[in-house]
Enzyme design. Sequence first.
Site, PDB file in Angstrom:
ATOM      1  N   LYS A 186       0.827  -1.201   0.000  1.00 16.69           N
ATOM      2  CA  LYS A 186       0.000   0.000   0.000  1.00 16.69           C
ATOM      3  C   LYS A 186       0.875   1.271   0.000  1.00 16.69           C
ATOM      4  O   LYS A 186       2.076   1.209   0.220  1.00 16.69           O
ATOM      5  CB  LYS A 186      -0.933  -0.007   1.213  1.00 16.69           C
ATOM      6  CG  LYS A 186      -1.977  -1.124   1.154  1.00 16.69           C
ATOM      7  CD  LYS A 186      -2.859  -1.027  -0.080  1.00 16.69           C
ATOM      8  CE  LYS A 186      -3.953  -2.087  -0.119  1.00 16.69           C
ATOM      9  NZ  LYS A 186      -3.474  -3.434  -0.436  1.00 16.69           N
TER      10      LYS A 186
HETATM   11  C1  LIG Z   1      -9.859  -2.508  -1.471  1.00 17.14           C
HETATM   12  C2  LIG Z   1      -9.219  -3.258  -0.342  1.00 17.14           C
HETATM   13  N1  LIG Z   1      -9.882  -3.435   0.792  1.00 17.14           N
HETATM   14  C3  LIG Z   1      -9.347  -4.090   1.839  1.00 17.14           C
HETATM   15  C4  LIG Z   1      -8.071  -4.611   1.769  1.00 17.14           C
HETATM   16  C5  LIG Z   1      -7.530  -5.384   2.911  1.00 17.14           C
HETATM   17  O1  LIG Z   1      -6.354  -4.898   3.453  1.00 17.14           O
HETATM   18  P1  LIG Z   1      -5.328  -5.875   4.184  1.00 17.14           P
HETATM   19  O2  LIG Z   1      -4.516  -6.578   3.147  1.00 17.14           O
HETATM   20  O3  LIG Z   1      -4.488  -4.919   4.987  1.00 17.14           O
HETATM   21  O4  LIG Z   1      -6.111  -6.778   5.056  1.00 17.14           O
HETATM   22  C6  LIG Z   1      -7.324  -4.451   0.593  1.00 17.14           C
HETATM   23  C7  LIG Z   1      -5.964  -4.997   0.475  1.00 17.14           C
HETATM   24  O5  LIG Z   1      -5.419  -5.168  -0.595  1.00 17.14           O
HETATM   25  C8  LIG Z   1      -7.910  -3.758  -0.490  1.00 17.14           C
HETATM   26  O6  LIG Z   1      -7.262  -3.596  -1.649  1.00 17.14           O
END
Ligand SMILES: Cc1ncc(COP(=O)(O)O)c(C=O)c1O
Length: 406
Positions: A186
């Site tokens: 990210k």
């Molecule tokens: C649109 C979206 N929502 C939620 C998440 C979830 O994040 P995490 O990987 O930190 O759990 C991601 C991760 O890629 C995402 O792209």
Amino acid sequence: MPGFEFWGDEERKEVNDVLETGILMRYGFDGARKGQWKALELEQAICNTFGSKYAQLTSSGTAALTTAMAALNIGAGDEVIMPTFTFVASFEAVISVGAIPVLVDVDETLTLNPEAVKAAITPKTRCIMPVHMCGSMADMDALKAICEAHDLILLEDACQSIGGTYKGKMLGTIGHAGTFSFDFVKTITCGEGGVVMTNSEEVYSKCDGYTDHGHDHKGADRGADLHPFIGYNFRISELHAAVGLAQIRKLDTFLSIQRKNQAALKHILSQVPEITFRKVPDPAGDSCSFLSWFLPTADLTNAVVEEMRQQGILAGSFYWFKNNWHYITRWDHLKNAVTLNGQSKEVTTALKDYASKVFEPSDAVMSRCVSTAVSLLWTPEQIQDKGEKMVAAIRKVLSSTHELVA
Ligand SMILES: Cc1ncc(COP(=O)(O)O)c(C=O)c1O
């Protein structure tokens, strides 16, 4: 979304501060931690940087979404309207609180089509969850108006759009709550981590307890805390927060490089009249972590993707239509309601309905869309080279199809 591309001494210093004390947990151990409170500091930095009143760090973006839903009292039997194009985590979070994901069509913003949202509202609808995919945003004015008209919760999944804005407000701070992911890929990374942002003290206080077994965090003695409700462990560690603290200070640099690099690549691709670009409701607010572009037809897009693959230049460009993680056509586990533990009948029935549902408007958009990730490390020469190779591959496919038609 490459915060990790700028890993350096600043991150090492923050992590070392924690290693020196040996206190890796964000709560307690007040004396031994020698004044190091990285998670608290990062929460304050998030509030200052993004303009939300409150921020609650979590162990992931998925945990942040789940926490936000619990704190907003979204649960059994509630319907959450969300887009057909997102990362699987968005519906995982909905299902984790016992609610029902209601998938609706996306348009050329690559997220919720407000008309499709309106058509999906039922008496059970409780929340609309736009997902600001690939660095850019949903049409927030339209979605906010729908929420106000129907008394619905607006929860922004801004996990992929850190630093993007809409009409001067940071994405993730416009709805009743919003979330970021700080996973490894990210714009800001903690390694793993996430945050819920909100302007409501009540929602924040619920998030605070929910992510730490329901602790009320009222006193200095953790063992004496009360538990006004049942929570879970979605805590971030001090080590992860320390990385994020160094990263958030670099956000402006990340964004300005992203914007410059995206504009340069866009300029090159614009030479091809058949290419169009993603609709951005507030162009000034695009975080520019991706450049999303369209070709006129699905067949052409398929052929270009294949040509790019064969030429070895597809890396970093994503054809989401055929991607297992991001678009409904490939979510067989969702459509077959395959879960390890039992779900309510309502949830199982709703999921299985997706096996026979078609989303033609979404297909018409996503089958023509490619998103190219923007790197912070590209030199102007590399952007030129990359862009020219992409243009050459696209032109090759276009000219061969023109010949076929002729
Ligand atoms: C649109 C979206 N929502 C939620 C998440 C979830 O994040 P995490 O990987 O930190 O759990 C991601 C991760 O890629 C995402 O792209």
